[in-house]
Design an enzyme around this catalytic site. Structure first.
Site, PDB file in Angstrom:
ATOM      1  N   ASP A 247      -1.534   4.374  -6.380  1.00  0.00           N
ATOM      2  CA  ASP A 247      -0.605   3.471  -7.075  1.00  0.00           C
ATOM      3  C   ASP A 247      -1.087   2.045  -6.866  1.00  0.00           C
ATOM      4  O   ASP A 247      -1.186   1.571  -5.733  1.00  0.00           O
ATOM      5  CB  ASP A 247       0.820   3.650  -6.519  1.00  0.00           C
ATOM      6  CG  ASP A 247       1.865   2.858  -7.307  1.00  0.00           C
ATOM      7  OD1 ASP A 247       1.486   2.134  -8.256  1.00  0.00           O
ATOM      8  OD2 ASP A 247       3.061   2.969  -6.972  1.00  0.00           O
TER       9      ASP A 247
ATOM     10  N   GLU B 268      -1.313   5.328 -10.848  1.00  0.00           N
ATOM     11  CA  GLU B 268      -0.040   4.765 -11.300  1.00  0.00           C
ATOM     12  C   GLU B 268      -0.176   3.259 -11.510  1.00  0.00           C
ATOM     13  O   GLU B 268      -0.707   2.557 -10.646  1.00  0.00           O
ATOM     14  CB  GLU B 268       1.012   5.083 -10.223  1.00  0.00           C
ATOM     15  CG  GLU B 268       2.422   4.683 -10.554  1.00  0.00           C
ATOM     16  CD  GLU B 268       3.388   5.060  -9.417  1.00  0.00           C
ATOM     17  OE1 GLU B 268       3.040   5.889  -8.547  1.00  0.00           O
ATOM     18  OE2 GLU B 268       4.504   4.513  -9.402  1.00  0.00           O
TER      19      GLU B 268
ATOM     20  N   SER C 276       4.803   8.290  -0.223  1.00  0.00           N
ATOM     21  CA  SER C 276       4.062   7.115  -0.672  1.00  0.00           C
ATOM     22  C   SER C 276       3.627   6.325   0.557  1.00  0.00           C
ATOM     23  O   SER C 276       4.467   5.907   1.354  1.00  0.00           O
ATOM     24  CB  SER C 276       4.984   6.275  -1.563  1.00  0.00           C
ATOM     25  OG  SER C 276       4.372   5.064  -1.922  1.00  0.00           O
TER      26      SER C 276
ATOM     27  N   LYS D 222       0.706   9.922  -2.047  1.00  0.00           N
ATOM     28  CA  LYS D 222       0.399   8.759  -2.899  1.00  0.00           C
ATOM     29  C   LYS D 222      -0.090   7.638  -2.013  1.00  0.00           C
ATOM     30  O   LYS D 222       0.509   7.345  -0.970  1.00  0.00           O
ATOM     31  CB  LYS D 222       1.657   8.360  -3.660  1.00  0.00           C
ATOM     32  CG  LYS D 222       1.625   7.002  -4.333  1.00  0.00           C
ATOM     33  CD  LYS D 222       2.773   6.892  -5.325  1.00  0.00           C
ATOM     34  CE  LYS D 222       3.527   5.595  -5.159  1.00  0.00           C
ATOM     35  NZ  LYS D 222       4.652   5.510  -6.121  1.00  0.00           N
TER      36      LYS D 222
ATOM     37  N   ASP E 171       4.800   3.114 -14.367  1.00  0.00           N
ATOM     38  CA  ASP E 171       5.988   2.880 -13.548  1.00  0.00           C
ATOM     39  C   ASP E 171       6.628   1.576 -14.042  1.00  0.00           C
ATOM     40  O   ASP E 171       7.510   1.602 -14.914  1.00  0.00           O
ATOM     41  CB  ASP E 171       5.565   2.814 -12.064  1.00  0.00           C
ATOM     42  CG  ASP E 171       6.671   2.406 -11.097  1.00  0.00           C
ATOM     43  OD1 ASP E 171       7.782   2.107 -11.540  1.00  0.00           O
ATOM     44  OD2 ASP E 171       6.427   2.354  -9.866  1.00  0.00           O
TER      45      ASP E 171
ATOM     46  N   GLY F 164      10.518   6.287  -6.219  1.00  0.00           N
ATOM     47  CA  GLY F 164      11.481   5.779  -5.246  1.00  0.00           C
ATOM     48  C   GLY F 164      11.327   4.285  -5.074  1.00  0.00           C
ATOM     49  O   GLY F 164      10.318   3.695  -5.469  1.00  0.00           O
TER      50      GLY F 164
ATOM     51  N   LYS G 178      -1.262   3.623  -1.800  1.00  0.00           N
ATOM     52  CA  LYS G 178      -1.246   2.314  -2.450  1.00  0.00           C
ATOM     53  C   LYS G 178      -2.648   1.721  -2.402  1.00  0.00           C
ATOM     54  O   LYS G 178      -3.326   1.785  -1.354  1.00  0.00           O
ATOM     55  CB  LYS G 178      -0.260   1.389  -1.729  1.00  0.00           C
ATOM     56  CG  LYS G 178       1.181   1.845  -1.849  1.00  0.00           C
ATOM     57  CD  LYS G 178       1.708   1.657  -3.263  1.00  0.00           C
ATOM     58  CE  LYS G 178       3.180   2.004  -3.347  1.00  0.00           C
ATOM     59  NZ  LYS G 178       3.735   1.742  -4.692  1.00  0.00           N
TER      60      LYS G 178
ATOM     61  N   LYS H 237      12.231   6.189 -12.513  1.00  0.00           N
ATOM     62  CA  LYS H 237      13.161   5.776 -11.451  1.00  0.00           C
ATOM     63  C   LYS H 237      14.470   5.457 -12.156  1.00  0.00           C
ATOM     64  O   LYS H 237      14.518   4.515 -12.947  1.00  0.00           O
ATOM     65  CB  LYS H 237      12.648   4.516 -10.742  1.00  0.00           C
ATOM     66  CG  LYS H 237      11.325   4.698 -10.003  1.00  0.00           C
ATOM     67  CD  LYS H 237      10.802   3.384  -9.423  1.00  0.00           C
ATOM     68  CE  LYS H 237       9.502   3.603  -8.673  1.00  0.00           C
ATOM     69  NZ  LYS H 237       8.843   2.337  -8.275  1.00  0.00           N
TER      70      LYS H 237
HETATM   71  O1  OSB Z   1       5.571   1.388  -6.986  1.00  0.00           O
HETATM   72  O2  OSB Z   1       6.536   3.211  -6.609  1.00  0.00           O
HETATM   73  C1  OSB Z   1       6.364   2.036  -6.335  1.00  0.00           C
HETATM   74  C2  OSB Z   1       8.359   1.113  -3.194  1.00  0.00           C
HETATM   75  C3  OSB Z   1       8.818  -0.131  -3.557  1.00  0.00           C
HETATM   76  C4  OSB Z   1       8.469  -0.655  -4.767  1.00  0.00           C
HETATM   77  C5  OSB Z   1       7.624   0.055  -5.636  1.00  0.00           C
HETATM   78  C6  OSB Z   1       7.173   1.308  -5.288  1.00  0.00           C
HETATM   79  C7  OSB Z   1       7.519   1.839  -4.028  1.00  0.00           C
HETATM   80  C8  OSB Z   1       7.037   3.103  -3.530  1.00  0.00           C
HETATM   81  C9  OSB Z   1       7.869   3.766  -2.448  1.00  0.00           C
HETATM   82  O3  OSB Z   1       6.004   3.615  -3.862  1.00  0.00           O
HETATM   83  C10 OSB Z   1       8.435   5.044  -2.866  1.00  0.00           C
HETATM   84  C11 OSB Z   1       9.491   5.536  -1.913  1.00  0.00           C
HETATM   85  O4  OSB Z   1      10.664   5.102  -2.018  1.00  0.00           O
HETATM   86  O5  OSB Z   1       9.158   6.368  -1.071  1.00  0.00           O
HETATM   87 MG    MG Z   2       4.780   2.645  -8.471  1.00  0.00          MG
END
Ligand code: OSB
Ligand code: MG
Length: 368
Positions: A188, A213, A135, A161, A238, A290, A163, A262
């Site tokens: 995401d 996402e 991510s 992924k 999510d 995660g 953001k 999660k």
């Molecule tokens: O939206 O998936 C998410 C990290 C913190 C809070 C929300 C998210 C995330 C990540 C990181 O996308 C995923 C990771 O732990 O590698």
């Molecule tokens: Mg997410």
């Protein structure tokens, strides 16, 4: 399974890089670790709540409060057949799924150790290699993002992924797609959009993304159904999914075609497994998300992702993607785009207790 003692620790850990998402940015984590003692063994868990309530209403401090004042007192001294029954002892406590999950997953680790089997085995998975994605936080420029994507693809990550947020979305992803025509890509949004953006988001449809996402509100399921009708790109939920009840509603309304599970967000392995089973029964793929966990939470995520319905790569990157030095040994290292849990008993990796104790900024023990 007698629960004789519960310990909480906050371990500050600095991410190797600042991680920015549409709802906030962070560099310094305060990892909330749970240790559950019983019958001569210790089970470990991690509460995935963040330092502030920008992803979910829970934070490190609310979790500490709820565990100290309500959950631990209901569990310490009890004798339970399984971790689900241990959670039931505090069944009157509403919400606070992250706090509950930290305890529940520690209890699963304890149970596995007491039985002398691996954590995946005890929750119904296997030690199969789990495909791994990464991510990438919001980068200052498209150039910086392209460089990151290239690096992670070279390292072998099976899915990237990215953001997004308004102003850093369709055009930015078009640049990534044109540079990497074959890569498995997804976006995401962490709830950065509303239904009024549906037309704009439809611009993603030509980019062959695996999914988008959580485009809409963290509280919403209904508008996601409306958005999914207007998008070809599959929607993945999510933030909106806290329980199997939420998942059932989302699938009944066709609000998404994929779910990010999660275990820390949904209250632990029992709930995660129920969501997994529901999705598997309906042919809906799931993957393990995660929360920038330490190696403790990562071990739990890898164990969960070994269940058969987890067919898509998870956000379970190797230790060095997050930390200069993890708090477990061995650290998680990716092989051929996959992670495997070391053989049991329990979660397979050992918490480095001396390092954890040296780093801990707070420590509390609950006994009867
Ligand atoms: O939206 O998936 C998410 C990290 C913190 C809070 C929300 C998210 C995330 C990540 C990181 O996308 C995923 C990771 O732990 O590698
Ligand atoms: Mg997410």
């Amino acid at each position: 399974m007698k629960i004789e003692r519960i310990e909480l620790r906050i371990v500050p850990l600095r991410l190797r890089e600042r991680f920015e998402i549409s709802s906030g940015a962070r560099r310094d984590r305060r990892i909330l670790l749970v240790a559950v003692h019983g019958e001569g063994e210790i089970g470990w868990g991690e509460v995935v709540a963040a330092e502030d309530p920008s992803y979910s209403p829970e934070t490190t401090e609310t979790a500490w409060h709820v565990i100290r004042d309500f959950l631990a007192p209901a569990m310490v001294g009890g004798d339970f057949e399984n971790p689900a029954q241990m959670l039931d002892a505090a069944g009157w406590v509403r919400g606070h799924h992250m706090a509950k999950a930290g305890l529940e997953m520690a209890a699963w680790d304890l149970l596995a150790r007491l039985k002398g089997v691996s954590l995946p085995e005890v929750i119904g998975g296997s030690r199969r290699p789990v495909p791994v994605g990464v991510s990438i936080g919001i980068q200052p420029t498209d150039e910086a993002l392209l460089e990151k994507v290239e690096g992670y693809l070279e390292e072998g990550y099976r899915r990237i992924k990215i953001k997004i947020k308004p102003g850093r979305d369709v055009a930015m992803l078009r640049a990534v797609r044109s540079r990497f025509p074959e890569a498995s890509l997804m976006a995401d949004a962490n709830s950065a959009y509303t239904l009024a953006d549906a037309g704009h988001l439809a611009g993603l449809d030509e980019l062959d993304l695996m999914m988008i996402e959580q485009p809409l509100s963290h509280e919403d399921i209904r508008d996601h159904a409306e958005l999914q009708r207007r998008l070809e790109t599959p929607v993945c939920l999510d933030e909106s999914i806290h329980s199997v009840e939420d998942a059932r509603l989302a699938l009944d309304l066709a609000a998404c075609r994929i779910i990010n599970i999660k275990p820390g967000r949904v209250g632990g392995f029992s709930s995660a497994r129920a969501i997994h089973d529901l999705c598997l029964g309906q042919g809906v793929p799931v993957w393990c998300g995660g929360m920038l966990e330490s190696g403790v939470g990562r071990a739990h995520n890898v164990a969960l992702a070994s269940l058969p319905g987890f067919t898509l790569p998870g956000d379970i990157s190797e230790s060095r993607r997050y930390w200069d030095e993890d708090i477990v040994e061995p650290e998680f290292v990716m092989t051929d785009g996959t992670l495997v849990l070391p053989d049991g008993p329990g979660m397979g990796v050992r918490p480095r207790i001396e390092r954890i104790e040296a780093l801990a900024e707070r420590h509390e023990v609950f006994t009867t």
